[in-house]
Structures are given as structure tokens and as C-alpha cells.
Enzyme design. Structure first.
Site, PDB file in Angstrom:
ATOM      1  CG  ASN A   1      -1.869  -1.224   1.216  1.00  0.00           C
ATOM      2  OD1 ASN A   1      -2.001  -1.793   0.454  1.00  0.00           O
ATOM      3  ND2 ASN A   1      -2.433  -1.457   2.360  1.00  0.00           N
TER       4      ASN A   1
ATOM      5  CG  HIS B   1       3.884  -1.562  -4.792  1.00  0.00           C
ATOM      6  ND1 HIS B   1       2.432  -2.075  -4.994  1.00  0.00           N
ATOM      7  CD2 HIS B   1       4.731  -2.578  -5.222  1.00  0.00           C
ATOM      8  CE1 HIS B   1       2.619  -3.653  -5.485  1.00  0.00           C
ATOM      9  NE2 HIS B   1       4.195  -3.828  -5.524  1.00  0.00           N
TER      10      HIS B   1
ATOM     11  CB  CYS C   1      11.628  19.803  -9.205  1.00  0.00           C
ATOM     12  SG  CYS C   1      13.021  19.812  -8.033  1.00  0.00           S
TER      13      CYS C   1
ATOM     14  N   GLY D   1      -5.091  -9.217   3.510  1.00  0.00           N
ATOM     15  CA  GLY D   1      -5.697  -8.259   2.590  1.00  0.00           C
ATOM     16  C   GLY D   1      -5.226  -7.896   1.225  1.00  0.00           C
TER      17      GLY D   1
ATOM     18  CB  SER E   1      -5.548 -10.060  -4.998  1.00  0.00           C
ATOM     19  OG  SER E   1      -4.618  -9.061  -5.547  1.00  0.00           O
TER      20      SER E   1
END
Ligand code: OAD
Length: 319
Positions: free
Chosen positions: A154, A171, A200, A240, A242
Site C-alpha cells: 500500500n 510500491h 520540483c 488483504g 489478492s
């Protein structure tokens, strides 16, 4: 099925030039194949014992109390009860939005503004959400177990907000941005963003979300650490997810190949279920606190002197 083992070996990802986050179009075929291979090989529908949830929790507790190292792998499902949509399933984000437009480097280069509009929307959504009892339980477990780590797919930062510190974000993080010119990473929690796409503050180069998209490599250091934790742990709990996105889905497999016990908490069976010794079908925000209560109870019983031994101690000594 020895020819499959390569997929589940960390070396498959670490020694290959790029450990890519699989792209839908190309690698779904492999994922579907692995999915069915698992179900067949471990005969999921076969002789799985049907234990009631509380019996299962009771049986799980001794494993947790004796484990020296515990790892939890989390996916979008752990944040679902906080009100953050998951990716797959009926209401999933990938049912409504096109991943190839919004979560690939090609999509970003083609239309940075569109990608940023989507991320800006998600940032606003996530900013209004709070950790749920599942996140909070995992944060408490950091103090409860001698070695406890969360590896998450997450990007919402809810584990941090719940109070966890030992977290590996596979991730990336939606609250971070990366400069395409200089590569520097900055934290930015502003919602909504005043400028889309943002630039930036140092060199005015284009900023992108500091997250991993389909077709991109995961951070090598983070991934190596994740595999190492999984290879060393005695218990891995998958919550949780898949279990279809690589390389994250291989982490529990690597752990079980090294003798770890796999516990799964999910609404529904996944390709990992057949490997799990304990499978809890239900809401993470309910099951994790139930396990926590049972742990506290068992811990209390362990530390309290038994009635017999305390009676012995208090009875007068015969001369
Ligand atoms: P998915 O959306 O693929 O899966 C969520 C899982 O959570 C499903 O298996 C649900 O059954 C389960 N679930 C939903 N609500 C739950 C609840 N309250 N309690 C327990 N389980 C629940 O999400 P991930 O597996 O995390 O990557 O997806 C992996 C990656 O695919 C994501 O990190 C994202 C996505 O594309 C990127 O965007 C790079």
C-alpha cells in the site's frame, strides 16, 4: 512442480536485470497459470479442515507466542475498512480506471496532467481516512513481539499513521514525489495540489508520484530486505492482498519454502490460500483484533502463576 519453483525463488527477481512489477497485458497469463497450478497442486478444495474461527485462533496463538520473527504482508484489503478502495473485485479501481493510462511510465509521459489528476484525487481521498483496527493491531504488535515487521504494497501511509515504524513500502508512498530531472525525492502532503502537474521546488523539473508503476522495477534494497525478512521469519501473515501481483506475491511463498507458517486473512480465497496453514475468511479489521485479544489472554495466563503452584508456595512448609 519443480519448474515453478524458479518463480518463487527470490533469485528469480533479484538476479534478473530488472525485477519488474508485472504488466497486466504480458504477465497476466503467467499469473493465471500460477493461480491454477497452485489450486491443482495443493488441492485447495480437498481435505482442508473446517475449523471454526475461534478454534483456529486458539490453535494459532501458541505459534505466535513462540515465534521469534514475525512478518506481515499487507495489501489494499487492510485499508478497505478505512474507506480506501481496493484495486480488484467488483468495486475495484482497475474496474473503473485504466491502469495502463494511470499507472505506467508510458501513461505518465503521454499525459502527466491526467495521471496527476488521478493521484491528486486519491491523495485527497486518503487524506480524509484514518487507520482502522487492523492497522492499529499491527502497530501494537511491534511492541508485543521481539521481531515484527510489516511489508506493505500500500502507498497510503496508514501503517505509519497507526504508529508502526518497522515498515517496508514495496510500491512507494503517495505522499512522496520524485523529480524526473534530478531524481530527488520530496515529501508533500498538500491536498489538493495547487499546480498539476507539480514541478520540483529546486530545479523546476517535472515531478512524478514516488510510487512503483506497472512495468517498473521495485527498489532493490527494499525488495532484498523484504525477501530476507521472509526467509528468516517463523510466521508470515498475509492480510488483504489478492496475491496476484509480483514480486510481492512471492514473499509468502519464499517464507514457506524456508519453513515459515503462513496465516492468511482475506475476504476470499486467493492463490496463497492453499499454502496457508491458517486461513481466516473475513474482515481484517475484525479478525486481527480478535487474534490480539486471544494473544493477550494467553500471555496473561502464561505470566500468572497457576493456582496449584501458588497454593503450594503459600501453604506452610512441613517440618
Ligand atoms: P487487490 O485490490 O488486488 O486485492 C485486495 C484484496 O483484499 C482482495 O483479495 C480482497 O478479497 C481483500 N479484501 C478486501 N477487503 C478486505 C477486508 N476488509 N479484510 C480482508 N481482506 C479484504 O489489492 P492488492 O493485492 O494490494 O499496485 O494489489 C496489489 C497491487 O496491485 C497494488 O499495490 C497496486 C495494484 O495494482 C500498484 O498500483 C503498483
Amino acid at each position: 512442480m519443480p519448474f515453478l519453483q524458479g518463480f518463487f525463488s527470490p533469485n528469480f527477481y533479484l538476479k534478473s536485470p530488472h525485477f519488474l512489477l508485472y504488466q497486466y497485458e504480458i504477465l497476466d497469463v503467467i499469473q493465471i497459470f500460477v493461480f491454477f497450478a497452485f489450486f491443482h497442486e495443493f488441492n485447495y478444495h480437498g481435505n482442508r479442515k473446517k475449523m471454526t474461527q475461534s478454534t483456529s485462533i486458539k490453535k494459532l496463538i501458541p505459534h505466535l507466542l513462540t515465534a521469534k520473527r514475525i512478518v506481515v504482508l499487507t495489501g489494499a484489503g487492510i485499508s478497505a475498512e478505512s474507506g480506501i478502495p481496493t484495486f480488484r473485485g467488483q468495486e475495484g479501481l482497475w474496474k473503473q480506471y485504466r491502469a495502463e493510462e494511470l499507472a505506467t511510465p508510458y501513461g505518465f509521459i503521454s499525459n502527466p496532467r491526467l495521471v496527476w489528476e488521478w493521484y491528486d484525487w486519491r491523495r485527497q481521498l486518503i487524506a480524509s481516512k484514518k487507520p482502522n483496527p487492523a492497522h492499529k493491531t499491527l502497530a501494537e504488535w511491534e511492541n508485543f513481539f521481539p521481531s515484527f515487521h510489516v511489508i506493505t504494497q500500500n502507498i497510503d501511509g496508514l501503517h505509519h499513521m497507526a504508529g508502526s515504524h518497522r515498515i517496508l513500502e514495496l510500491h512507494g508512498n503517495i505522499w512522496k514525489m520524485r523529480c524526473l530531472d534530478e531524481g530527488i525525492v520530496i515529501e508533500n502532503r498538500e491536498t489538493p495540489l495547487p499546480e498539476l502537474p507539480p514541478h520540483c521546488p529546486h530545479c523546476h523539473g517535472l515531478l512524478r508520484p514516488h510510487v512503483v508503476w506497472f512495468g517498473e522495477s521495485l527498489d532493490g534494497t527494499v525488495l532484498s530486505e523484504a525477501f530476507q525478512l521472509c526467509q528468516e521469519c517463523e510466521v508470515i501473515i498475509s492480510v488483504g492482498t489478492s496475491g496476484v501481483v509480483q514480486p510481492a506475491a512471492s514473499l509468502p511463498v519464499a517464507a514457506t519454502q524456508n519453513g515459515a507458517l503462513l496465516v492468511e486473512i482475506n475476504f476470499e480465497p486467493t492463490p496463497l490460500t492453499s499454502l496457508a496453514q491458517f486461513s481466516f475468511l473475513g474482515k481484517a479489521g475484525e479478525i486481527l483484533p480478535q487474534i490480539h485479544q486471544a494473544l493477550l489472554e494467553a500471555h496473561r495466563k502464561r505470566t500468572l502463576p497457576s493456582k496449584k503452584s501458588s497454593a503450594k508456595k503459600s501453604s506452610p512448609q512441613k517440618k
